[in-house]
Scaffold this motif. Structure first.
Motif, PDB file in Angstrom:
ATOM      1  N   ASP B 215       1.757   4.702   6.640  1.00 20.39           N
ATOM      2  CA  ASP B 215       1.220   3.425   7.121  1.00 20.39           C
ATOM      3  C   ASP B 215       2.307   2.466   7.603  1.00 20.39           C
ATOM      4  O   ASP B 215       2.007   1.360   8.040  1.00 20.39           O
ATOM      5  CB  ASP B 215       0.416   2.727   6.011  1.00 20.39           C
ATOM      6  CG  ASP B 215      -0.883   3.475   5.694  1.00 20.39           C
ATOM      7  OD1 ASP B 215      -1.352   4.240   6.557  1.00 20.39           O
ATOM      8  OD2 ASP B 215      -1.407   3.283   4.599  1.00 20.39           O
ATOM      9  N   GLY B 216       3.571   2.853   7.503  1.00 17.94           N
ATOM     10  CA  GLY B 216       4.679   1.979   7.874  1.00 17.94           C
ATOM     11  C   GLY B 216       5.707   1.950   6.757  1.00 17.94           C
ATOM     12  O   GLY B 216       5.350   1.879   5.577  1.00 17.94           O
ATOM     13  N   LEU B 217       7.001   1.998   7.124  1.00 18.11           N
ATOM     14  CA  LEU B 217       8.062   2.152   6.120  1.00 18.11           C
ATOM     15  C   LEU B 217       8.103   0.989   5.134  1.00 18.11           C
ATOM     16  O   LEU B 217       8.167   1.193   3.918  1.00 18.11           O
ATOM     17  CB  LEU B 217       9.413   2.300   6.831  1.00 18.11           C
ATOM     18  CG  LEU B 217      10.608   2.635   5.941  1.00 18.11           C
ATOM     19  CD1 LEU B 217      10.418   3.969   5.239  1.00 18.11           C
ATOM     20  CD2 LEU B 217      11.906   2.649   6.750  1.00 18.11           C
ATOM     21  N   VAL B 218       8.061  -0.252   5.650  1.00 13.53           N
ATOM     22  CA  VAL B 218       8.160  -1.402   4.745  1.00 13.53           C
ATOM     23  C   VAL B 218       6.960  -1.442   3.801  1.00 13.53           C
ATOM     24  O   VAL B 218       7.097  -1.642   2.596  1.00 13.53           O
ATOM     25  CB  VAL B 218       8.266  -2.722   5.553  1.00 13.53           C
ATOM     26  CG1 VAL B 218       8.168  -3.934   4.629  1.00 13.53           C
ATOM     27  CG2 VAL B 218       9.582  -2.766   6.338  1.00 13.53           C
ATOM     28  N   GLN B 219       5.769  -1.211   4.354  1.00  9.12           N
ATOM     29  CA  GLN B 219       4.560  -1.253   3.519  1.00  9.12           C
ATOM     30  C   GLN B 219       4.560  -0.136   2.477  1.00  9.12           C
ATOM     31  O   GLN B 219       4.292  -0.370   1.300  1.00  9.12           O
ATOM     32  CB  GLN B 219       3.311  -1.145   4.395  1.00  9.12           C
ATOM     33  CG  GLN B 219       2.023  -1.089   3.585  1.00  9.12           C
ATOM     34  CD  GLN B 219       0.794  -1.234   4.474  1.00  9.12           C
ATOM     35  OE1 GLN B 219       0.682  -2.176   5.254  1.00  9.12           O
ATOM     36  NE2 GLN B 219      -0.131  -0.308   4.352  1.00  9.12           N
ATOM     37  N   ASP B 220       4.875   1.081   2.878  1.00  9.40           N
ATOM     38  CA  ASP B 220       4.814   2.199   1.942  1.00  9.40           C
ATOM     39  C   ASP B 220       5.921   2.103   0.892  1.00  9.40           C
ATOM     40  O   ASP B 220       5.700   2.416  -0.277  1.00  9.40           O
ATOM     41  CB  ASP B 220       4.851   3.538   2.699  1.00  9.40           C
ATOM     42  CG  ASP B 220       3.504   3.841   3.366  1.00  9.40           C
ATOM     43  OD1 ASP B 220       2.459   3.490   2.781  1.00  9.40           O
ATOM     44  OD2 ASP B 220       3.494   4.429   4.464  1.00  9.40           O
TER      45      ASP B 220
END
Lengths: 312, 312
Positions: B215-220
């Motif tokens: 779902d996206g590096l920062v979010q995950d």
């Protein structure tokens, strides 16, 4: 509140908080994947999907009912291999304006039905979708036994059934005509009542083949007969048609045996056993296996509806 | 021809004939359930669903591409536990007017992607639905290792990544603006390229935590940081932004690091390792773990988009 407002992770949190871990759960929801005990060194796995408008209607069934039904449809497939269910995974697609309490009710139904056989919901995924859809995968454990397949029936075997049949189809017809009673039929459609142990018990008693009757008895036994390269005869006198079903059929101008022989959704198990087998508790003889092909009723071709095709 | 004309069982037959059995398949499609080897005594299981219009568009991706993507999204979850995928089950909901060849192409993509890690499609279900939906469950084997969870990162660990990142998000943006090139980006969106062995290799090298970045590096990494009760810092200089991505970003007036840090769909694996670990092949250091909470980029709060919420 809508699911759009609570957001994906809010909804997942609400649902996960309602789940209980079963004894086979080594790692439950919250990571990339779950870890489930598979003591036998093999895992039995099956997937069934329910689509709103095709498999359920929200005005006919509450969310908890739908949860029970979605779980039962999958758990019955595991039992039909002679295995004991251990876990469910659920992919849920919901309209963005759905009230989160509907998804919570669904989770309650799923987890309660799973608990009836010691299983639990160990993982899942949620997405928005215009069509409310519930895809469930069930896992199970064979406990050292061979899986009971569809292709093992032999001429001379007896045909037996565990669980009620025709009730859910009758309930569906009643609801589709705008009625809400008889309650026993409507409730049977809303929430199947299965005894999952019947599957492993049949396996231990030497069942030669077994199938979950989900689309109609004649149709599903047709799959079993084809896989086993045998003919199967159903004895209609073996079925007790309860008064409520007989009365409802008369009132609606239909034949109750169409519900019994072509109705789905009750999920009884049908199995074949060597002649002379003392059937396990809850199983009753309903016919026999012979040389030949196809399914007959009282030795005659069945001319009623066959069962359910999800595209017709 | 439409699926309504070929019927449910016709379609199932067409699809099943395109599947190959993997080495872990003890009983494949055609019975009530499949039986899959789980030699380790445990089975890893995960479910992911793809909905048309949310996760894919038929005018952007062919059916085989969608099959590869649906399989990859699930297989990556198994690899992210440090496990080797063994099997897929697929619940497919299709509009009645869909051409059966689309479903066949999907089956080809699913089975080919699964074959890349020795797994195979062992079962499934098909229903009609107004919304084309593909729910996949992946199973996997830990080979005697402990599962690598999200909650094991410790201050002082190094953060590493295996696989490309930002490419699929860039491809998505390119397609959504009506372009069909650069090919490397568009193809990355259509069909992720994963090396699933990176997961088990990280587990054997002592990874303390691991996650599939979907779902996206920062979010995950935010999920991983929260589960582990640590802070994580990403070093933006660790990412090579290829010329095609830099040029596309400039042409489209965006920042390529938004694709790298907040884009999903590439499914690289992110993991933490004890300081001083010699990283396995294909893994590169991209940051560090420290006391604290949340995710920073170059020690500063990330102010760009976070990632994907499937309801927003």
């Amino acid at each position: 509140m809508s699911i759009a407002e609570s957001g994906e992770f809010g909804l997942i949190g609400r649902i996960v908080s309602r789940l209980d871990a079963g004894s086979a759960t080594l790692l439950g929801p919250g990571d990339d994947a779950a870890v489930v005990r598979a003591a036998d060194g093999r895992v039995v796995a099956s997937t069934d999907v329910l689509v709103e408008g095709r498999h359920f209607r929200r005005d006919w069934c509450g969310p908890t009912d739908v949860g029970h039904r979605a779980a039962a449809a999958n758990l019955a497939d595991i039992a039909a291999m002679g295995a004991t269910p251990t876990a469910l995974l659920v992919a849920l697609c919901v309209p963005v304006d759905l009230d989160p309490s509907w998804a919570e009710g669904l989770a309650d139904g799923l987890t309660r039905e799973a608990a009836r056989c010691g299983a639990s919901v160990v993982g899942g995924d949620i997405s928005a979708s215009p069509t409310l859809t519930i895809a469930v995968t069930a896992l199970g454990d064979l406990g050292g036994l061979d899986p009971v397949r569809r292709d093992g029936a032999r001429p001379g075997d007896i045909l037996a059934l565990a669980g009620r049949i025709g009730y859910a189809a009758a309930g569906y017809t009643v609801l589709s005509r705008g009625f809400r009673t008889p309650k026993i039929l409507v409730e049977a459609y809303r929430r199947p009542e299965l005894r999952y142990e019947a599957g492993p018990e049949a396996a231990r008693r030497g069942a030669t083949s077994m199938i979950d009757v989900s689309d109609g008895l004649v149709q599903d036994l047709g799959h079993l007969a084809a896989a086993s390269a045998v003919g199967i005869d159903i004895r209609s006198g073996a079925f007790e048609v309860p008064d409520q079903m007989r009365d409802a059929a008369q009132a609606l101008g239909t034949d109750p045996y169409q519900w019994v022989l072509a109705g789905g959704d009750d999920h009884p198990l049908a199995a074949t056993f060597p002649a002379g087998t003392r059937l396990p508790e809850g199983w009753r003889e309903i016919g026999s296996v012979h040389d030949g092909s196809g399914v007959t009723v009282d030795r005659k071709p069945w001319t009623g509806p066959l069962g359910w095709d999800h595209f017709r």
